[in-house]
Design a protein around this motif. Structure first.
Motif, PDB file in Angstrom:
ATOM      1  N   ASN A 185     -14.703  -4.347  -2.457  1.00 27.23           N
ATOM      2  CA  ASN A 185     -15.657  -4.875  -1.652  1.00 27.23           C
ATOM      3  C   ASN A 185     -16.983  -4.493  -1.876  1.00 27.23           C
ATOM      4  OD1 ASN A 185     -17.036  -5.794   0.577  1.00 27.23           O
ATOM      5  ND2 ASN A 185     -15.518  -5.372   2.170  1.00 27.23           N
ATOM      6  N   LEU A 227      -5.126   3.339   7.297  1.00 29.09           N
ATOM      7  CA  LEU A 227      -4.313   2.055   7.631  1.00 29.09           C
ATOM      8  C   LEU A 227      -2.923   2.296   8.129  1.00 29.09           C
ATOM      9  CD1 LEU A 227      -5.378  -0.751   5.289  1.00 29.09           C
ATOM     10  CD2 LEU A 227      -5.380  -0.861   7.845  1.00 29.09           C
ATOM     11  N   HIS A 228      -2.331   3.323   7.038  1.00 29.70           N
ATOM     12  CA  HIS A 228      -0.837   3.786   7.078  1.00 29.70           C
ATOM     13  C   HIS A 228      -0.666   5.152   7.933  1.00 29.70           C
ATOM     14  CE1 HIS A 228       0.423   0.441   4.861  1.00 29.70           C
ATOM     15  NE2 HIS A 228      -0.574   0.727   4.014  1.00 29.70           N
ATOM     16  N   GLN A 262     -13.196   2.766   0.377  1.00 28.67           N
ATOM     17  CA  GLN A 262     -12.273   1.735   0.419  1.00 28.67           C
ATOM     18  C   GLN A 262     -11.141   2.611  -0.211  1.00 28.67           C
ATOM     19  OE1 GLN A 262     -13.396  -1.919  -1.884  1.00 28.67           O
ATOM     20  NE2 GLN A 262     -15.651  -1.013  -1.652  1.00 28.67           N
ATOM     21  N   VAL A 263     -11.150   3.499  -0.689  1.00 24.24           N
ATOM     22  CA  VAL A 263      -9.663   4.378  -0.937  1.00 24.24           C
ATOM     23  C   VAL A 263      -9.198   4.880   0.080  1.00 24.24           C
ATOM     24  CG1 VAL A 263      -8.824   6.234  -2.517  1.00 24.24           C
ATOM     25  CG2 VAL A 263     -10.526   4.948  -3.501  1.00 24.24           C
ATOM     26  N   LYS A 318     -18.855  -2.018   0.608  1.00 25.00           N
ATOM     27  CA  LYS A 318     -18.514  -0.807   1.097  1.00 25.00           C
ATOM     28  C   LYS A 318     -18.390   0.443   0.114  1.00 25.00           C
ATOM     29  CE  LYS A 318     -15.762  -2.218   4.804  1.00 25.00           C
ATOM     30  NZ  LYS A 318     -14.622  -1.832   5.651  1.00 25.00           N
ATOM     31  N   ILE A 346      -6.763   3.439  -5.460  1.00 22.48           N
ATOM     32  CA  ILE A 346      -6.238   2.716  -4.132  1.00 22.48           C
ATOM     33  C   ILE A 346      -4.956   2.395  -4.287  1.00 22.48           C
ATOM     34  CG2 ILE A 346      -6.469   0.520  -3.056  1.00 22.48           C
ATOM     35  CD1 ILE A 346      -9.433   0.460  -3.430  1.00 22.48           C
ATOM     36  N   GLY A 367       0.776  -1.025   0.039  1.00 21.67           N
ATOM     37  CA  GLY A 367      -0.095  -0.098  -0.084  1.00 21.67           C
ATOM     38  C   GLY A 367       0.717   1.167  -0.124  1.00 21.67           C
ATOM     39  N   GLU A 406      -9.432   3.785   3.249  1.00 18.35           N
ATOM     40  CA  GLU A 406      -8.985   2.916   3.735  1.00 18.35           C
ATOM     41  C   GLU A 406      -7.232   2.904   3.979  1.00 18.35           C
ATOM     42  OE1 GLU A 406     -10.221  -1.056   3.368  1.00 18.35           O
ATOM     43  OE2 GLU A 406      -9.612  -1.568   5.249  1.00 18.35           O
ATOM     44  N   VAL A 407      -6.745   2.983   2.623  1.00 17.12           N
ATOM     45  CA  VAL A 407      -5.159   2.723   2.624  1.00 17.12           C
ATOM     46  C   VAL A 407      -4.692   4.090   3.538  1.00 17.12           C
ATOM     47  CG1 VAL A 407      -3.196   2.948   0.968  1.00 17.12           C
ATOM     48  CG2 VAL A 407      -5.621   2.263   0.129  1.00 17.12           C
TER      49      VAL A 407
END
Lengths: 553, 303, 318
Positions: free
Chosen positions: A106, A121-122, A114-115, A109, A169, A91, A117-118
């Motif tokens: 997904n 997450l980081h 969903q974009v 969602k 993404i 990612g 989320e990257v």
């Protein structure tokens, strides 16, 4: 430090555990990608190219295992890294653009989520900022109305739009490398080209390196600075694209180049299969179709149309012993047209004349005559053969259905037919599961030939096959036509393939035939803008401009 | 995706391997079967259990020399031991013997139940899926109604109407699973009907009955066979539930559900009376379910 | 939305009518009527006077042609009158209404337990990296569906009531009395749920969008709970709608084992004496429960899966 490659794969060996033991997928693969460069990894199915892509992001399937070799990304060794450490790399250091956009998001969602989320997450953005950034990223990926799209669910977007969301993404974490695994193979050619154009300019703009995994040498030729050719788990040849294409050093690459239809087309070396002379004027066509319409009822959802026109006033004619190609993108109605002509489905309106007799509403004996004289070959040779039947049973089924000969003579005929499609007699007792895709398609062809038909409708007969097998099957079809005077209705999305086999071409769009002409006319003097679009979308154009454009006949 | 990647396409059109001669092929198949079973000890055990139950149903004397109905008053409530493996009941009858002899009635009831469900449900599903149109509409609405009534309630209603007894209970249980069979059968007929090879058969001139018998039925029957195996376990449980409630075989006759039921009065002082017949039921059901799972996997692979 | 609800309600009524008709056909059209059966049951006490029998038959309407009986019964059933119990003479609706609260408490408790244990087990069984642990957990649901419900109940009574005296073995008293029956009833449903959910979870985890999530750098817990569970839950939800009726029917066995009062025991009593009106009432109740559960599931579905829009059929995602 700057001359150190961004990605260096050395001697990578990967195996898959299956029931019967270990199957090697990669057998010492070496590959380097430098910063900001576009490298294409080309190979046929089973060559291990997808395994390379997955190994880089550390996402081999559960039964896959790295047995040896190293993967280094910007000097950091990735093989043997813990799952936790790998998570910090995916990612942000490597982005992945997956194969099939229709199933890679997904479904429950929202796209924007969903974009975002990257980023979340980081720790690149907090919740609110991530949501705003996601819209910017979708915009950068070329999605129109990004703010609206971000609030939608994947099923509300087209395939091409979903692939753009997946690109968003992949670039969200600003990785130095993007691995794109056959990113456009499941999309229509015109969409394919636009997506690849965008991906290319985007990576250039961001200075990201791109590893483009593809089966299509022409796509690689268009996009990559360097090309690596894979076969049986190894890189057999790698080098600058222009050099590799003009002076391939291995026999494998040469063969791959020779069988790639679009490159052959561009080069003007398309080995036109033996073709029969056009029918003499005045001879009645084998099939003539006029005003053909097929409507499918739609599920009733409030207001809105109750049916959709898949085929809309189509006129066609096919001459004896000739090939008419029906070209169009998915949903253009080309397959439905083929099924209508064979009366596998009943037209809503229009007439079909076969062999001088109208068969539009034929029943009983008349319909059986049509069944006897016209056959079909399907796109997917895995689905068109009954898995429980032996090859002999499959081939002789039409004979059996028409009570043609006794058991012994049918068996004899089966042998003969296998011989004609260049399969050994030992194939007779095998089942489809034991055969490769190309062999299965040969069996399907043998079945259609059993009754020596006048017409065979070929629905994308080679699109599920590897290029080298594709070329062989096309050659076989052409040879059979030369021998037996059968006519083909050749349905395809691939103009490059069509050019190799067709006498005449009809281009379909949204249920209508927009242009019909001889193959030479269509390829050299296309008048309809849509036909021109399709021609321009044939990959390989940058490496080799269309041969027919260079020296018009 | 990567598994698909593994199917290597030989570039040469001639086959990669020469055709194995017939004995070698058979040997190969046998070896593969042996390896299949040797990796699944649980499956081997399950097959063994089912074989034993079937044997017990047909030849109970193979397992025990005692009489299931004859009690020895002196041996009343003997706990399980070397002499009486499963102990004895309140009349001094050997429980192991009664469980062995009970297999007959239980198995018979189960077979009837599964057969009723399979034949009736399968026929409904096949007709609905193949004929389509209003026939399908009508049949499937009927199935929906059957499905809406909880299985046990439906069985109980049938028992009320038909009366008591092993066979009647079995029929009641079978009717209650007709709907499930019909649904699965129809779904699979529909699935197979859309397969390209069915259309290929149609376009090469096969008539509808030969398509039905040669292509659709053989390819659609797999999941229904799996369901039948699975239903075997369900039916054993349902039949024993109904006989536990007292609608099955009349008292002195041994039947698994009845055995468990009659043991419940002595739960406090003779634990084995309910526990061990219950275990027999559980082990049999587990075994058939395990076999169903193996069949399911096999079918799935073949498709 | 309102039109959708109305349509669904219409469907529900149609299914209920069909279910009623089916039970009528099973119970009343088959040979043997309850009055004769009752008379037969009383055979060893005193011979029944034929005229008295005829009078009784007349009173219950068994002397009329079948179709007239059906029309008359249906007419009454629509008004909520399922007739009187042949055994007790009390209205069927009253008998059911009296027994229902006990059974509702039992099935509700069992449903909650089943969902909790089923979901928990499915998630646990697909999560661990250890193959052995996964297989061990995976085998539990299979065990759960293989055990006879009444036997589970008897074993629980034997261990937790007779050996350890933790819970009462019989009766309806309070929460403590509810524990064992609810657990017994929850085992098969929970195990079934776990089976479906675990299978669906493991296929969902192979979906390409899970790989997309992992390629973003998402950890296993996030992938499992955040991405897979909601997608995997859809088939489990459908299944739950289908088995709610079985939960109610399961009360027949469980209430017998634990000697609890409720619908189940009333049913057993009714079947034993061929009390057809009561059996009919119970069957219609079961069908109602099934239909309601499925209506609720259909209303929850679009909340979980945006591809499904209410007001269209579930089979045709928009």
């Amino acid at each position: 430090m700057s001359d150190q490659p961004l990605l260096a794969i050395e001697g990578l060996r990967v195996s898959y555990h299956i029931r019967s033991g270990l199957v090697p997928a990669l057998d010492g693969a070496d590959l380097t990608v430098h910063r900001g460069e576009v490298v294409a990894l080309v190979g046929e199915s089973g060559s291990g190219k997808s395994t390379v892509a997955h190994a880089i992001v550390g996402l081999l399937p559960a039964n896959g295992q790295v047995e040896g070799g190293t993967i280094r990304l910007a000097g950091q060794q990735l093989t043997g890294l813990s799952e936790r450490r790998l998570r910090g790399i995916r990612g942000v250091k490597v982005g992945l653009v997956p194969q099939d956009p229709t199933v890679s998001l997904n479904p429950v969602k929202r796209v924007g989520e969903q974009v975002a989320e990257v980023l979340r997450l980081h720790g690149l953005a907090d919740r609110r900022k991530a949501a705003l950034d996601a819209v910017d990223l979708l915009d950068a990926a070329g999605l129109p109305q990004p703010a609206t799209r971000a609030r939608q669910y994947p099923h509300e977007l087209s395939g091409g739009m979903r692939q753009r969301a997946l690109i968003a993404i992949a670039i969200a974490g600003r990785p130095k490398l993007i691995v794109a695994d056959e990113p456009t193979s499941s999309l229509d050619v015109t969409v394919q080209r636009v997506i690849l154009d965008h991906l290319e300019s985007l990576t250039r703009q961001l200075g990201t390196a791109l590893l483009l995994v593809t089966h299509d040498l022409a796509v690689a030729a268009d996009r990559a600075g360097r090309i690596a050719v894979m076969s049986r788990g190894r890189i057999v040849e790698a080098g600058p694209a222009a050099e590799l294409l003009s002076h391939p050093s291995t026999a494998y690459t040469r063969r791959l180049l020779a069988s790639a239809p679009s490159l052959a087309l561009r080069r003007g070396t398309a080995t036109a299969a033996p073709r029969r002379e056009p029918a003499s004027a005045g001879e009645r066509p084998l099939v003539s179709v006029s005003g053909l319409v097929k409507e499918f009822p739609l599920p009733r959802v409030g207001a809105g149309p109750h049916s959709v026109r898949a085929v809309d006033s189509v006129d066609l004619s096919i001459d004896r012993g000739q090939t008419l190609a029906l070209v169009g993108e998915s949903g253009s109605g080309k397959s439905t047209t083929g099924r209508l002509i064979l009366r596998l489905t009943t037209p809503t309106a229009g007439t079909i004349v076969f062999n001088g007799a109208e068969v539009t509403h034929a029943k009983g004996a008349a319909l059986r005559t049509l069944r006897r004289r016209a056959q079909m070959i399907y796109q997917n040779p895995y689905a068109s053969l009954d898995p429980r039947f032996s090859v002999a049973e499959i081939i002789t089924e039409p004979l059996r259905a028409f009570r043609d000969g006794d058991r012994a003579s049918r068996r004899h005929r089966a042998r003969e037919l296998l011989d004609r499609v260049a399969l050994p007699a030992s194939t007779l007792h095998r089942r489809p599961a034991e055969l490769s895709g190309g062999q299965r398609q040969r069996v399907a062809i043998a079945r259609t030939l059993a009754l020596s038909p006048d017409l065979v409708v070929c629905d994308e007969p080679v699109s599920a096959l590897d290029v080298s097998v594709q070329a062989q099957v096309l050659e076989l079809l052409a040879q059979l036509q030369a021998d037996s005077d059968v006519a083909y209705l050749f349905i395809s999305h691939d103009l490059a393939v069509v050019q190799q086999i067709a006498h005449r071409v009809a281009v379909m769009r949204a249920g209508r035939v927009v242009e019909v002409g001889t193959t030479a006319d269509i390829f050299q003097r296309a008048t309809h803008p849509y036909t021109r679009d399709l021609l321009a979308a044939i990959p390989g154009g940058r490496a080799l401009p269309l041969a027919v454009e260079r020296n018009p006949a | 995706m990567s598994l698909l990647d593994l199917t290597v396409e030989p570039v040469d059109p001639s086959l990669a391997q020469p055709e194995p001669d017939v004995p070698a092929a058979r040997w190969y198949r046998q070896r593969r079967l042996a390896r299949f079973f040797s990796r699944r000890p649980g499956l081997v055990l399950s097959v063994l259990v089912v074989v034993l139950v079937v044997l017990a149903a047909f030849r109970p004397s193979l397992f025990t020399a005692r009489d299931p109905l004859l009690g020895i008053p002196a041996d009343r409530f003997a706990p399980p031991g070397p002499h009486h493996w499963f102990g004895t009941d309140e009349l001094g009858r050997d429980l192991f013997t009664r469980v062995v002899y009970g297999a007959e009635l239980s198995l018979k009831a189960t077979l009837i139940a599964v057969a009723v469900a399979f034949v009736v449900g399968g026929a409904i599903g096949l007709t609905a899926g193949f004929v389509g149109r209003w026939v399908e509409e009508g049949l499937m609405r009927l199935v929906d109604v059957l499905l809406a009534i909880p299985a046990l309630f439906l069985s109980l209603a049938l028992v009320t109407a038909l009366g008591y007894g092993t066979v009647k209970v079995a029929v009641a249980v079978g009717v209650a699973s007709v709907a499930v069979f019909a649904r699965i059968m129809r779904a699979d007929v529909l699935r197979v009907r859309t397969m390209a090879y069915v259309e290929a058969a149609r376009s090469s001139g096969c008539r509808w009955y030969s398509i039905l018998l040669r292509h659709v039925l053989p390819n659609a029957i797999g999941p229904v066979m799996v369901l039948a195996t699975l239903d075997f376990g369900t039916a054993i449980l349902a039949v024993s539930s109904l006989s536990f409630l007292g609608y099955g075989a009349a008292p002195p006759a041994p039947e698994w559900g009845t055995l468990i039921s009659s043991g419940r009065n002595y739960l406090a002082n003779a634990w084995w009376l309910s526990t061990l017949p219950g275990l027999a039921v559980a082990v049999t059901v587990l075994a058939t379910n395990r076999i169903a799972r193996a069949l399911d996997g096999e079918w799935a692979k073949q498709r | 939305m309102r039109r959708y609800l109305l349509r669904r309600l219409g469907q529900a009524v149609a299914v209920l009518w069909a279910a009623y008709t089916a039970t009528f056909l099973i119970l009343d059209a088959l040979p043997g009527d309850p009055v004769s059966a009752m008379a037969g049951a009383g055979l060893d006490q005193a011979p029944v006077d034929p005229t008295q029998l005829a009078a009784l038959k007349k009173e219950y309407g068994f002397d009329k042609p079948l179709i007239l009986q059906y029309v008359e019964y249906l007419g009454r059933a629509v008004r909520g009158d399922f007739g009187n119990s042949v055994a007790t003479g009390r209205p069927v609706t009253a008998t059911i209404a009296e027994a229902l609260p006990q059974t509702l408490a039992l099935t509700a408790a069992a449903a909650v337990l089943a969902v909790l244990f089923g979901t928990g087990l499915a998630v646990l069984a697909t999560y661990p990296r250890h193959r052995f642990l996964r297989q061990l957990l995976m085998s539990l649901p299979g065990l759960g569906v293989s055990l006879p419900t009444f036997w589970i109940g008897l074993m629980l009574v034997q261990l937790l009531s007779f050996r350890v005296h933790l819970f009462p073995a019989f009766g309806n008293d309070g929460l403590r009395g509810l524990v064992l029956p609810a657990v017994t009833l929850a085992v098969p449903t929970g195990a079934q749920l776990a089976q479906v959910l675990a299978k669906s979870l493991s296929t969902t985890l192979d979906e390409p969008y899970i790989q997309t999530a992992r390629a973003k750098g998402a950890g296993p817990l996030r992938v499992h709970i955040g991405h897979a569970l909601r997608n995997a839950g859809l088939p489990a939800l459908t299944m739950l709608g289908l088995v709610v009726g079985n939960l109610l029917a399961g009360s027949v066995v469980v209430e017998s084992v634990f000697s609890r009062n409720g619908i189940g025991r009333a049913t057993v009593g009714a079947v034993t004496v061929q009390d057809i009106p009561v059996v009919q009432g119970v069957v219609v109740l079961g069908a109602t429960a099934f239909i309601l559960a499925n209506l609720v599931v259909d209303l929850i579905y679009p909340l979980l899966d945006p591809r499904i829009v209410v007001a269209t059929d579930r089979r045709t995602p928009a």
